[in-house]
Design an enzyme around this catalytic site. Structure first.
Site, PDB file in Angstrom:
ATOM      1  N   LYS A 134      54.442  88.949  31.176  1.00 45.41           N
ATOM      2  CA  LYS A 134      54.138  90.177  31.890  1.00 45.41           C
ATOM      3  C   LYS A 134      55.360  90.572  32.716  1.00 45.41           C
ATOM      4  O   LYS A 134      55.874  89.784  33.512  1.00 45.41           O
ATOM      5  CB  LYS A 134      52.927  89.965  32.804  1.00 45.41           C
ATOM      6  CG  LYS A 134      51.616  89.801  32.042  1.00 45.41           C
ATOM      7  CD  LYS A 134      51.140  91.122  31.479  1.00 45.41           C
ATOM      8  CE  LYS A 134      49.718  91.007  30.956  1.00 45.41           C
ATOM      9  NZ  LYS A 134      49.171  92.301  30.532  1.00 45.41           N
ATOM     10  N   LYS A 230      42.487  96.486  20.974  1.00 41.86           N
ATOM     11  CA  LYS A 230      41.572  95.690  21.788  1.00 41.86           C
ATOM     12  C   LYS A 230      40.161  96.222  21.579  1.00 41.86           C
ATOM     13  O   LYS A 230      39.943  97.439  21.560  1.00 41.86           O
ATOM     14  CB  LYS A 230      41.936  95.771  23.271  1.00 41.86           C
ATOM     15  CG  LYS A 230      43.284  95.168  23.612  1.00 41.86           C
ATOM     16  CD  LYS A 230      43.637  95.392  25.076  1.00 41.86           C
ATOM     17  CE  LYS A 230      45.016  94.829  25.403  1.00 41.86           C
ATOM     18  NZ  LYS A 230      45.422  95.171  26.791  1.00 41.86           N
TER      19      LYS A 230
END
Length: 311
Positions: A134, A230
């Protein structure tokens, strides 16, 4: 996480039943899209009469828009159908496609280079071979350098979570590519995608916030070379399969991703993940406590389990 420190995961679970058999589904409302737990529950409650009247997974596609509410309801219905002996979600896969264990990326949250490197070294010690970093803007090249030094043999992908500017993309991309980063998710804000038109830089860019469902794929051509799918965005397995197909038809690569959630969210994702090139289903590995029973993880190798969710 790139969007700030996260210490809890708020999920919504749906349970549907028929003659003593129960099916379970789970979703994660995402504030980035204006979603809340209360709002998602209200959406689910709005279709209670239809479900009590016998609505199935196909009906739900019209009853609810793509999003977390539909995902939880659809997955609960798939689970119920499998446990009732009617039909399994794995039948959506092409003929003879096995439902096999998969290697998931393991997330390293945004932090200082030193702390990210320490997590990477620990992951390498547990034979975790694919790391997802991240990122957050300034200092990102240093973060990736530190991780690469700590885990020299790991495969790396990264997620900027809309935090970069076009200038940072131009400056950072060659560095990350040189460090072996294979894919970068959503470097720019979704409403700045025009700046990516004709992008021919050294990194494979994947659309996450910019790719919601199959209908959004066409508008990504010429800007992204991959999409991140997703279930909470596409509204379940059916939508995820359609989005993967649209991306393949457009010549794009694919990743099946997840929100931070329990094994109950990850298990349905293992179905479309069989067709994705990158898999990111590590939610339970980031939790202090998973549901019981949870999916079996061996390092970052995750296997299907009918004890969690009937596939």
């Amino acid at each position: 996480m790139s969007r700030g420190e996260k210490t809890t995961a708020d999920v919504v679970r749906v349970v549907v039943g028929d003659h003593g058999v129960r099916g379970h589904g789970e979703c994660v409302p995402y504030p980035r899209y204006g979603q809340s737990v209360d709002g998602v529950i209200a959406e689910i409650e709005s279709v209670r009469p239809a479900l009590e009247g016998g609505a199935d997974v196909d009906d739900v596609q019209d009853l609810l828009p793509a999003g977390p509410a539909r995902n939880a309801v659809e997955c609960a219905l798939w689970d119920l159908g499998a446990r009732s002996g009617r039909r399994r979600a794995s039948r959506l896969l092409p003929a003879h496609t096995p439902l096999r264990p998969l290697v998931t990326a393991f997330t390293i949250s945004l932090d200082t280079p030193e702390r990210m490197a320490a997590v990477a070294a620990s992951a390498a010690g547990r034979a975790i071979s694919l790391l997802k970093l991240k990122l957050g803007g300034d200092g990102d090249p240093e973060r990736v350098r530190a991780v690469r030094a700590a885990a020299p043999h790991a495969r790396l992908i990264a997620d900027a979570n809309e935090s970069w500017s076009p200038e940072q993309l131009s400056s950072f991309a060659p560095v990350l590519a040189g460090l072996g980063v294979e894919l970068l998710e959503q470097p720019l804000p979704a409403d700045s995608d025009d700046a990516l038109t004709g992008y021919d830089g050294p990194l494979l860019l994947s659309a996450d916030e910019s790719c919601q469902d199959a209908a959004s794929v066409a508008g990504l051509a010429g800007r992204y070379a991959a999409v991140t799918v997703k279930l909470d965005k596409t509204g379940g397995i059916i939508g995820a399969m359609a989005t993967l197909a649209a991306a393949r038809d457009a010549g794009m690569r694919t990743m099946l991703g997840c929100m931070v959630a329990t094994s109950l969210s990850m298990a349905p994702g293992l179905v479309p993940a069989q067709l994705a090139e990158f898999v990111h289903l590590d939610g339970p590995l980031l939790l202090a406590r998973d549901r019981h029973p949870g999916l079996p993880y061996d390092g970052a190798r995750v296997s299907p389990s009918d004890a969690v969710w009937a596939t």
